[in-house]
Design a protein around this motif. Structure first.
Motif, PDB file in Angstrom:
ATOM      1  N   VAL A 102     -22.280  41.850  -9.109  1.00 49.81           N
ATOM      2  CA  VAL A 102     -21.896  41.125 -10.676  1.00 49.81           C
ATOM      3  C   VAL A 102     -22.493  42.063 -11.376  1.00 49.81           C
ATOM      4  O   VAL A 102     -21.942  42.620 -12.203  1.00 49.81           O
ATOM      5  CB  VAL A 102     -23.270  39.710 -11.103  1.00 49.81           C
ATOM      6  N   THR A 103     -23.409  43.391 -11.204  1.00 52.79           N
ATOM      7  CA  THR A 103     -23.128  44.719 -11.665  1.00 52.79           C
ATOM      8  C   THR A 103     -22.246  45.436 -11.680  1.00 52.79           C
ATOM      9  O   THR A 103     -22.032  46.411 -12.669  1.00 52.79           O
ATOM     10  CB  THR A 103     -24.602  44.904 -11.429  1.00 52.79           C
ATOM     11  N   ASP A 104     -21.159  44.932 -10.813  1.00 50.71           N
ATOM     12  CA  ASP A 104     -19.871  46.233 -10.762  1.00 50.71           C
ATOM     13  C   ASP A 104     -18.634  45.216 -11.348  1.00 50.71           C
ATOM     14  O   ASP A 104     -17.790  45.941 -11.732  1.00 50.71           O
ATOM     15  CB  ASP A 104     -19.548  46.376  -8.944  1.00 50.71           C
ATOM     16  N   LEU A 105     -19.296  44.276 -12.421  1.00 53.33           N
ATOM     17  CA  LEU A 105     -17.274  43.369 -12.833  1.00 53.33           C
ATOM     18  C   LEU A 105     -18.013  44.184 -13.998  1.00 53.33           C
ATOM     19  O   LEU A 105     -18.730  43.898 -15.438  1.00 53.33           O
ATOM     20  CB  LEU A 105     -18.026  42.092 -13.150  1.00 53.33           C
ATOM     21  N   THR A 106     -17.116  44.357 -14.799  1.00 56.52           N
ATOM     22  CA  THR A 106     -16.453  45.340 -15.917  1.00 56.52           C
ATOM     23  C   THR A 106     -15.802  44.173 -16.638  1.00 56.52           C
ATOM     24  O   THR A 106     -16.271  45.478 -17.835  1.00 56.52           O
ATOM     25  CB  THR A 106     -15.552  46.508 -15.229  1.00 56.52           C
ATOM     26  N   ASP A 107     -15.415  43.639 -16.816  1.00 62.19           N
ATOM     27  CA  ASP A 107     -15.180  42.777 -18.585  1.00 62.19           C
ATOM     28  C   ASP A 107     -15.929  41.973 -18.680  1.00 62.19           C
ATOM     29  O   ASP A 107     -16.318  40.634 -18.640  1.00 62.19           O
ATOM     30  CB  ASP A 107     -13.998  41.340 -17.357  1.00 62.19           C
ATOM     31  N   ARG A 108     -17.627  42.494 -19.444  1.00 59.20           N
ATOM     32  CA  ARG A 108     -18.550  42.029 -19.609  1.00 59.20           C
ATOM     33  C   ARG A 108     -18.946  42.850 -21.092  1.00 59.20           C
ATOM     34  O   ARG A 108     -18.295  43.793 -22.034  1.00 59.20           O
ATOM     35  CB  ARG A 108     -19.600  42.607 -18.678  1.00 59.20           C
ATOM     36  N   ARG A 109     -19.839  41.849 -21.836  1.00 57.46           N
ATOM     37  CA  ARG A 109     -20.160  42.496 -23.555  1.00 57.46           C
ATOM     38  C   ARG A 109     -21.231  41.823 -23.111  1.00 57.46           C
ATOM     39  O   ARG A 109     -22.092  40.645 -22.810  1.00 57.46           O
ATOM     40  CB  ARG A 109     -19.738  42.461 -24.500  1.00 57.46           C
ATOM     41  N   SER A 110     -22.716  43.106 -23.456  1.00 58.73           N
ATOM     42  CA  SER A 110     -23.247  42.541 -24.361  1.00 58.73           C
ATOM     43  C   SER A 110     -24.446  41.334 -24.766  1.00 58.73           C
ATOM     44  O   SER A 110     -23.460  41.616 -26.307  1.00 58.73           O
ATOM     45  CB  SER A 110     -24.708  43.543 -24.442  1.00 58.73           C
ATOM     46  N   ILE A 111     -24.970  40.329 -24.853  1.00 62.25           N
ATOM     47  CA  ILE A 111     -25.166  39.801 -26.108  1.00 62.25           C
ATOM     48  C   ILE A 111     -26.318  39.424 -26.293  1.00 62.25           C
ATOM     49  O   ILE A 111     -27.031  38.819 -27.414  1.00 62.25           O
ATOM     50  CB  ILE A 111     -24.659  38.046 -25.817  1.00 62.25           C
ATOM     51  N   PRO A 162     -27.492  38.683 -16.309  1.00 62.45           N
ATOM     52  CA  PRO A 162     -28.896  40.171 -16.555  1.00 62.45           C
ATOM     53  C   PRO A 162     -27.370  41.127 -15.620  1.00 62.45           C
ATOM     54  O   PRO A 162     -26.920  40.719 -15.193  1.00 62.45           O
ATOM     55  CB  PRO A 162     -30.189  39.511 -15.833  1.00 62.45           C
ATOM     56  N   ASN A 163     -27.808  41.963 -16.340  1.00 60.56           N
ATOM     57  CA  ASN A 163     -27.599  43.708 -16.109  1.00 60.56           C
ATOM     58  C   ASN A 163     -28.551  44.126 -14.811  1.00 60.56           C
ATOM     59  O   ASN A 163     -28.511  44.839 -14.487  1.00 60.56           O
ATOM     60  CB  ASN A 163     -27.666  44.664 -17.360  1.00 60.56           C
ATOM     61  N   HIS A 164     -28.439  42.958 -13.420  1.00 59.89           N
ATOM     62  CA  HIS A 164     -29.142  43.234 -13.093  1.00 59.89           C
ATOM     63  C   HIS A 164     -29.112  42.351 -11.909  1.00 59.89           C
ATOM     64  O   HIS A 164     -28.533  40.734 -12.114  1.00 59.89           O
ATOM     65  CB  HIS A 164     -30.757  43.074 -13.313  1.00 59.89           C
ATOM     66  N   ARG A 165     -28.855  42.287 -10.809  1.00 56.19           N
ATOM     67  CA  ARG A 165     -28.896  41.325  -9.544  1.00 56.19           C
ATOM     68  C   ARG A 165     -29.685  40.577  -9.307  1.00 56.19           C
ATOM     69  O   ARG A 165     -29.222  39.076  -8.661  1.00 56.19           O
ATOM     70  CB  ARG A 165     -28.536  42.323  -7.605  1.00 56.19           C
ATOM     71  N   GLN A 166     -31.349  40.552  -9.706  1.00 56.96           N
ATOM     72  CA  GLN A 166     -31.941  39.628  -9.437  1.00 56.96           C
ATOM     73  C   GLN A 166     -31.896  38.075 -10.919  1.00 56.96           C
ATOM     74  O   GLN A 166     -32.303  39.200 -12.354  1.00 56.96           O
ATOM     75  CB  GLN A 166     -33.357  40.034  -9.370  1.00 56.96           C
ATOM     76  N   ALA A 167     -31.549  37.134 -10.240  1.00 58.68           N
ATOM     77  CA  ALA A 167     -31.272  36.578 -11.769  1.00 58.68           C
ATOM     78  C   ALA A 167     -32.097  36.001 -12.916  1.00 58.68           C
ATOM     79  O   ALA A 167     -32.518  35.655 -13.927  1.00 58.68           O
ATOM     80  CB  ALA A 167     -31.057  35.171 -11.255  1.00 58.68           C
TER      81      ALA A 167
END
Length: 393
Positions: free
Chosen positions: A16-25, A203-208
């Motif tokens: 999930v951290t390697d997916l690039t189509d993202r925006r921080s909310i 989250p911008n981390h692999r741990q949910a």
């Protein structure tokens, strides 16, 4: 049905951290669990508890992102709820983190996913039927979805487990009934779906569980609590011990006897959450001042507790790797609650350490005074032994 001809080769998973189509909310402060963590006795080493705290010791600030998978797929079914794939068929590894059984979707099945000509956002994981996963990893995403993805349909599995013996609805339905916007959440039948855009909130981390570090993530529980009518008559117990119908976390009979003695001495009432509906559990924890429990999903209800709540968790190395799961510490930190723990895997449920932990939890000095008396008696016995030896000589 989608009609995509041609072979589809198995694709490798993507993080999930390697997916690039993202925006921080949303963002959160650097984790500071020591702010609420209190040792249960002076020499307790918190290393085993703190080593799994997401972001701790790094420069990566906690953020919450919307991740968009154009023409991605989402799978709903027993043990596989919320598993996502990119349009190229790559599974998003973290969405299958808690899958039960085979989480692989055959290439032919991906080709035949049901096309949906609207945007969807999914908030559940494969373990949402567990109370902890439902309360802390799924429901807190709802307000973010509504605020930042107003045009997307929030989808959840329509499938439910068999109702309780007393006919109560599933916990998810009880929570949505307390949510003022719960009716806007759309249940969908089991199947594999390909919406126009599939959105994940992660989250911008692999741990949910890093979701617990985000500002505002736990505020959702105040919304639910405000919807619960007050209990008739007198309020519930203030000091509670969460007792399970089948508890495999406390197997040492000596520790159980010591714990029972301390609970009775300090006026704790044993509660079985299985007997309470969601509103009853919310009222119980909202009014509690102290809670003691073995590590388990029922302790998730501390999210409804006030900052005055004092928590003692009887933790255990469940993975055999020398670590303790810190998730209830993070919840307590998010609510500003006093938190203590004992490590059953390190023999910290002995009579002495249990007593010292209750001293800290309750603000008493009984076990500390007992320890001083034992030390004094030991010194006296050694002194008398020396005098006796000299006299004999």
């Amino acid at each position: 049905m989608g009609d995509r001809s041609g072979p589809v080769s198995p694709a490798p998973p993507v993080c999930v951290t390697d997916l690039t189509d993202r925006r921080s909310i949303a963002v959160g402060p650097a984790p500071d669990p020591e702010r609420v963590l209190r040792p249960s006795f002076d020499s307790q080493d918190p290393t085993a508890l703190l080593k799994q705290v997401p972001h701790r010791g790094t420069t990566l600030p906690p953020k919450l992102d919307v991740i968009t998978l154009p023409r991605g797929t989402v799978w709903f079914g027993p043990g596989v709820d919320g598993i996502a794939h990119t349009a190229e068929g790559r599974p998003v590894a973290e969405t299958a983190m808690f899958a039960r059984g085979d989480a692989t979707v055959p290439a032919e099945r991906l080709r035949q996913a049901i096309d949906i000509e609207e945007d969807w956002v999914t908030v559940v994981d494969c373990g949402w039927d567990n109370h902890y996963h439902l309360l802390t990893l799924a429901l807190p995403k709802l307000p973010f979805a509504r605020r930042h993805l107003p045009e997307a349909a929030v989808v959840i599995p329509a499938r439910r487990a068999a109702p309780a013996a007393d006919g109560r609805p599933a916990m998810l339905d009880q929570c949505l009934a307390l949510d003022p916007d719960g009716a806007r959440v759309r249940p969908v039948a089991d199947g594999l779906y390909r919406p126009r855009n599939l959105h994940l909130i992660w989250p911008n981390h692999r741990q949910a569980a890093a979701l617990h570090l985000i500002d505002g993530a736990l505020a959702y529980f105040d919304t639910l609590a405000r919807s619960v009518p007050p209990a008739p008559g007198r309020g519930g117990p203030r000091r509670i011990f969460i007792e399970r119908v089948r508890d495999t976390r406390l197997l040492d009979p000596h520790a159980v006897r010591s714990l029972d003695r301390l609970l009775a001495r300090h006026g704790f009432e044993k509660v079985r959450l299985e007997a309470l509906d969601m509103a009853g559990q919310i009222r119980l924890f909202a009014g509690a001042t102290h809670v003691v429990a073995a590590h388990g999903a029922g302790l998730s209800n501390i999210v409804f507790g006030s900052p005055r709540l004092r928590v003692l968790e009887l933790n255990l190395d469940l993975d055999g790797g020398g670590t303790l799961r810190p998730w209830f510490l993070l919840l307590a930190a998010g609510r500003g609650q006093h938190y203590q723990y004992l490590n059953a895997s390190a023999c910290e449920l002995a009579d002495l350490t249990l007593g010292l932990a209750f001293d800290r939890l309750m603000g008493t000095r009984r076990q500390a005074a007992r320890l001083r008396l034992l030390r004094l008696r030991g010194r006296l016995e050694r002194t008398m032994s020396r005098w006796t030896g000299r006299a004999g000589a």
